[in-house]
Design an enzyme around this catalytic site. Structure first.
Site, PDB file in Angstrom:
ATOM      1  N   CYS A 130       0.827  -1.203   0.000  1.00 35.17           N
ATOM      2  CA  CYS A 130       0.000   0.000   0.000  1.00 35.17           C
ATOM      3  C   CYS A 130       0.866   1.260   0.000  1.00 35.17           C
ATOM      4  O   CYS A 130       1.448   1.622   1.026  1.00 35.17           O
ATOM      5  CB  CYS A 130      -0.912  -0.029   1.229  1.00 35.17           C
ATOM      6  SG  CYS A 130      -1.815   1.483   1.460  1.00 35.17           S
ATOM      7  N   CYS A 133      -0.338   4.034   2.400  1.00 37.36           N
ATOM      8  CA  CYS A 133      -0.046   3.762   3.813  1.00 37.36           C
ATOM      9  C   CYS A 133       1.446   3.937   4.110  1.00 37.36           C
ATOM     10  O   CYS A 133       1.821   4.500   5.129  1.00 37.36           O
ATOM     11  CB  CYS A 133      -0.420   2.331   4.194  1.00 37.36           C
ATOM     12  SG  CYS A 133      -1.963   1.751   3.497  1.00 37.36           S
ATOM     13  N   ASP A 134       2.316   3.441   3.240  1.00 33.74           N
ATOM     14  CA  ASP A 134       3.744   3.323   3.583  1.00 33.74           C
ATOM     15  C   ASP A 134       4.678   4.194   2.745  1.00 33.74           C
ATOM     16  O   ASP A 134       5.875   4.240   3.021  1.00 33.74           O
ATOM     17  CB  ASP A 134       4.194   1.858   3.436  1.00 33.74           C
ATOM     18  CG  ASP A 134       3.392   0.929   4.336  1.00 33.74           C
ATOM     19  OD1 ASP A 134       2.961   1.391   5.406  1.00 33.74           O
ATOM     20  OD2 ASP A 134       3.194  -0.242   3.963  1.00 33.74           O
TER      21      ASP A 134
END
Ligand code: NAP
Length: 301
Positions: A130, A133-134
């Site tokens: 993701c 997200c990261d």
């Protein structure tokens, strides 16, 4: 508070949330169960440009709106994992916290990300599924994205705004992704595209990913590429363990249903990406949610 409902929906992605909206508008009592976070796969999409009349919103914004709509209409929404469904005239759903009953069930359990199946994939740091997200962990670093679908291409476009360089690795010469997105990738000066290439091995140092061993499938050449992070976007597999226990999955693990999203199990409906079908988009997931909800409402009487 009663634990009995007209309809229990399992899964809080676009299909499940849309089903909740439609079922509540038909005045049915609704429980929606979601085991992790609302929005399903779309929640991590940086930008959704093909949802009618809502182009440019992020997946998180779209799923937040759907969640708010379902909640305002009075759907009860619980962050619990459905562990077992018992069929019968009244169905029982056992979760990690409680037991609920309903006349009808809508399975909207979606799909999970596929992995490359390489040694170290589960344990090494530096591997993500993701970018939203990261991605921030890789500011000014060199990352690779693996895959050739819309997810991979979108991840590469998102990451190239944060990272110094992105290498997009795809196993074929043709992309599955929408051409309009592929063109954007080729126009970025800090994205390198490697086609006909597979990741053969994850190279690591001190339990962290530090490089990829790549094989060109046409020439057979093997290269080692130092890398700070790998984002895998190689598709999804259906999340249908509950349906399998009910005996309603096909050989390919998807749930078969008729045009009204009715499965072969009485009073059990299926909506979204876990349903056997050709087109899996947020729009078709929402359409399934509406159809399954209306069929479930009819079934409830
Ligand atoms: P996808 O379309 O199934 O693409 C998966 C990609 O991974 C394919 O290019 C596939 O290669 C590759 N792949 C699969 N297994 C692999 C392996 N073992 N090693 C290397 N590569 C592998 O999946 P997706 O991109 O997640 O998209 C899923 C659905 O959501 C699609 O319908 C997509 O259009 C939709 N989506 C839409 C948006 C949007 O904004 N509209 C965003 C994201 C996703 P091959 O091509 O060779 O099979």
């Amino acid at each position: 508070m009663s634990n009995h409902f007209d309809i229990i929906i399992v899964g809080g992605g676009p299909a499940g949330l849309t089903a909740a909206v439609y079922a509540r508008r038909a005045n049915k009592s609704v429980l929606l169960l979601e085991r992790s976070s609302m929005g399903g796969q779309i929640a991590t999409s940086p930008r959704v440009d093909n949802f009618p009349a809502a182009a440019g919103l992020s997946g998180a914004e779209l799923s937040d709106r759907l969640y708010a709509q379902a909640e305002e209409l009075g759907a009860r929404i619980e962050l619990e994992e459905a562990l077992e469904i018992r069929s019968g005239d009244i169905k029982t759903v056992i979760t990690d916290y409680s037991t609920y009953t309903a006349k009808a069930i809508i399975l909207a359990t979606g799909m999970n990300h596929r992995t490359l199946g390489l040694p170290g994939e589960d344990t090494l740091s530096g591997i993500s599924y993701c970018a939203v997200c990261d991605g921030a962990f890789y500011e000014n670093k060199h990352v690779a994205v693996c895959g050739g679908g819309n997810s991979a291409v979108q991840e590469a476009l998102f990451l190239c705004e944060i990272c110094a360089h992105v290498t997009l690795i795809h196993r074929r010469s043709e992309f599955r992704a929408d051409p309009i997105l592929v063109d954007k990738v080729f126009a970025k000066s800090n994205i390198t595209v490697l086609t006909d290439t597979v990741v053969e091995e994850l190279e690591s140092k001190d339990d962290a990913l530090c490089g990829l061993r790549l094989v060109n499938k046409v020439t057979g050449s093997v290269t080692s590429m130092p890398i700070d992070g790998l984002f895998e976007a190689v598709g999804h597999i259906p999340e249908t363990a509950l349906a399998a226990k009910l005996g309603i999955t096909e050989e390919n693990q998807f749930v078969h249903a008729d045009e009204s999203c009715k499965t072969t199990a009485e009073g059990i409906f299926v909506a979204g990406d876990c349903r056997e079908k050709k087109v899996r988009q947020m729009l078709t997931a929402c359409a399934d949610g509406a159809i399954a909800a209306l069929a479930a409402c009819d079934y409830c009487g």
